[in-house]
Motif scaffolding. Structure first.
Motif, short mmCIF file in Angstrom:
data_model
loop_
_atom_site.label_atom_id
_atom_site.label_comp_id
_atom_site.label_asym_id
_atom_site.label_seq_id
_atom_site.Cartn_x
_atom_site.Cartn_y
_atom_site.Cartn_z
N LEU A 53 -1.41 2.92 7.90
CA LEU A 53 -0.50 2.05 7.16
C LEU A 53 0.08 0.97 8.08
O LEU A 53 0.20 -0.20 7.68
N ILE B 39 -2.54 -1.89 8.70
CA ILE B 39 -2.64 -2.89 7.63
C ILE B 39 -1.38 -3.76 7.61
O ILE B 39 -1.46 -4.99 7.46
N SER C 292 -1.34 1.74 1.44
CA SER C 292 -1.64 0.57 2.29
C SER C 292 -1.75 -0.70 1.45
O SER C 292 -1.46 -1.80 1.92
N SER D 166 2.13 -4.28 1.74
CA SER D 166 2.36 -5.72 1.90
C SER D 166 3.02 -6.34 0.67
O SER D 166 3.21 -7.56 0.62
#
Lengths: 274, 299
Positions: free
Chosen positions: B92, B95, B141, B145
């Motif tokens: 995680l 990324i 993951s 973002s």
């Protein structure tokens, strides 16, 4: 969404690949392999020719020590680290994890390549380090040519990994790239250079393993002649070639650059068809 | 996506596929195996290049400028496998760092999703996880973002009911502030979560529309009534007196065909309750299932 630069992404790719390598059985296994071979070679040299060695000097010791198996170590280590550099992504489920991220594949590749280079060089360096300890034990000193040799070794490792990366870009299976690189560099290249060099009198500077001999030839008091022709025997001349230092460097650089460009182009354009 | 085709020598995987979605919603991409769903999603994430046509995400051509286009996209295509030597946490963080998110934010997201997605222990290696656990790590993951667009390829395929529920609940949550595009052939999952639906077969889009409109147009015109007791002759005769077309009866349930009119549907319930207490009252068969079978021409 935060934006990121290519440089930061390169560093991230490098850092995590290196962290990953350190934890793998491959890294631990090759480190042990390098140490075992180096210690075995040293002990054998000490056992068989200790008196001769004692009467000799540090450069001559390194010439003999590195000639024994340095290139084989480089080829094995470089093939293992470079042989799956691209296929490890595009040929496995990792493609769906990593290649959908907003990062240029060339940046990703260069980060991974640098990690592979550093890991491989560390392992090869251990081999040389054992030689350094042996030289200190024998002569109380280490020739300054070791520094130049380390630079050339780094270049040879870099070129070997890049060639293996090229194979990893054309094969889908990660092991295919490794096996092809090892077979080619340990068997095929030496056989071809032997045939075309010794018998045909062709200077085989285009071959990576031949060019890589500069890594230890520099330990000669006088750098050996590029071409030696033995007297004719039954009408057959036998040629012995040594790579000229600058031509060797040039050849290694060509491998590094040409196969680097090809690998990046293939990786960047590769479609994941599954 | 405009006029996108993907051809492999003599085989056309996608044939002039076009669609356009915006806003916060969930879009179901439906089709049988081999319809071209995954090919579409791969083109949308630059894993494949189209033979013709263009794909834009947030107005950016994904095949010409993938880095920029994918910045606001999180995706889970096929069965992604994070590097096996990574731990869950490293996967995680990797990324997150690759996407330029600061460590504190990533750690916060990991804390947030650890319980919500029932993630495995963070120190566990990816290589030691089950498929379902790995799938949840990859999903985390995707979310780390906080992308505007989430693309998922049959996210619950091969998962157990517990894991499927986690994904379904998350999609319902995500679509409130993101555009979620996911392929599936689990119709109940799509009907429960999606606002719009696209039907695809043999590489061609057969129908695009709002989920409600499509299911209404393929209404099954039958209701299933579950009574509090077994359906006996008394119940059946009283229903027949009301001139209802009884399609089936077994145990405590009876299925009645009707015109499709909503007033009539409501009246059936009112009358049924007068005959015997009703436990449940549902459409017989999935409306989406009927639409799927009808549109795709399968039996």
């Amino acid at each position: 969404m935060p934006q990121d630069t290519n440089l930061k992404q390169y560093y991230t790719s490098f850092k995590y690949q290196l962290l990953g390598y350190i934890k793998t059985k491959r890294f631990i296994g090759l480190t042990l392999f390098s140490l075992i071979v180096s210690i075995a070679v040293t002990l054998l040299m000490f056992h068989v020719e200790y008196t001769t060695l004692k009467d000799s000097n540090s450069p001559t010791f390194f010439l003999n020590y590195l000639d024994t198996s340095l290139l084989d170590i480089i080829v094995v280590v470089g093939s293992f680290f470079g042989g799956d550099l691209i296929s490890g992504d595009v040929g496995t489920g990792s493609a769906y994890y990593i290649l959908v991220q907003p990062v240029k594949r060339s940046v990703l590749f260069l980060g991974k390549y640098t990690a592979a280079l550093l890991s491989s060089f560390f392992i090869v360096f251990l081999y040389i380090l054992v030689g350094i300890f042996a030289s200190i034990d024998l002569y109380g000193t280490v020739t300054s040519k070791v520094a130049l040799s380390l630079g050339l070794v780094l270049l040879m490792v870099a070129a070997t990994i890049m060639l293996a990366s090229f194979f990893s870009s054309i094969f889908k299976s990660p092991t295919s790239g490794m096996i092809t690189s090892i077979v080619l560099l340990i068997l095929v290249f030496p056989i071809i250079t032997g045939i075309i060099g010794s018998l045909e009198g062709i200077y085989p500077i285009e071959f990576l393993t031949f060019a890589g001999e500069i890594t230890y030839l520099i330990f000669n008091t006088e750098y050996p002649a590029t071409k030696i022709v033995s007297p004719a025997l039954h009408g057959l001349k036998i040629y012995t070639f040594n790579p000229a230092l600058y031509q060797g460097i040039e050849s290694l650089l060509i491998y590094l650059i040409v196969f680097g460009i090809i690998s990046i182009v293939i990786y960047s354009r590769r479609q994941i068809e599954g | 996506m405009v006029n996108v085709s993907k051809k492999y020598r003599n085989f056309t995987a996608l044939d002039n596929v076009s669609f356009n979605f915006s806003g916060k919603r969930a879009i179901g991409y439906l089709g049988p195996n081999g319809a071209g769903k995954t090919t579409t999603l791969k083109i949308m994430t630059n894993l494949l290049r189209p033979s013709q046509g263009t794909v834009e995400l947030n107005g950016i051509n994904v095949n010409k400028n993938p880095k920029k286009a994918l910045e606001s996209v999180g995706s889970m295509i096929e069965t992604p496998v994070p590097y096996p030597y990574f731990t869950v946490k490293e996967s995680l963080e990797f990324i997150g760092e690759l996407r330029g998110i600061d460590k504190r934010t990533v750690d916060g997201k990991i804390d947030e999703y650890f319980d919500a997605l029932k993630l495995p222990p963070l120190k566990n290696r990816i290589g030691s996880l089950s498929k379902g656990q790995r799938q949840r790590v990859v999903f985390a993951s995707v979310l780390v973002s906080d992308p505007d667009i989430v693309i998922l390829d049959e996210p619950t395929s091969g998962l157990d009911p517990f894991e499927r529920k986690i994904f379904r609940d998350f999609i319902l949550k995500l679509k409130k502030d993101k555009l979620v595009f996911f392929s599936s052939h689990i119709l109940s999952e799509v009907s429960e979560t999606c606002d719009d639906v696209i039907f695809l077969n043999h590489g061609k889009v057969l129908k695009i529309g709002n989920m409600g409109e499509i299911t209404r147009s393929f209404n099954t015109n039958a209701v299933k009534i579950e009574f509090v007791k077994n359906v006996d002759n008394d119940i059946l005769s009283r229903l027949r007196e009301l001139k209802y077309d009884i399609m089936d009866s077994s145990g405590r349930t009876v299925t009645i065909n009707y015109s499709g009119d909503e007033q009539e549907r409501a009246q059936i319930l009112i009358n049924a309750i007068k005959i015997c207490p009703v436990i449940s009252y549902t459409s017989a068969g999935s409306d989406l299932e009927k639409a799927y079978i009808s549109i795709l021409g399968e039996k």
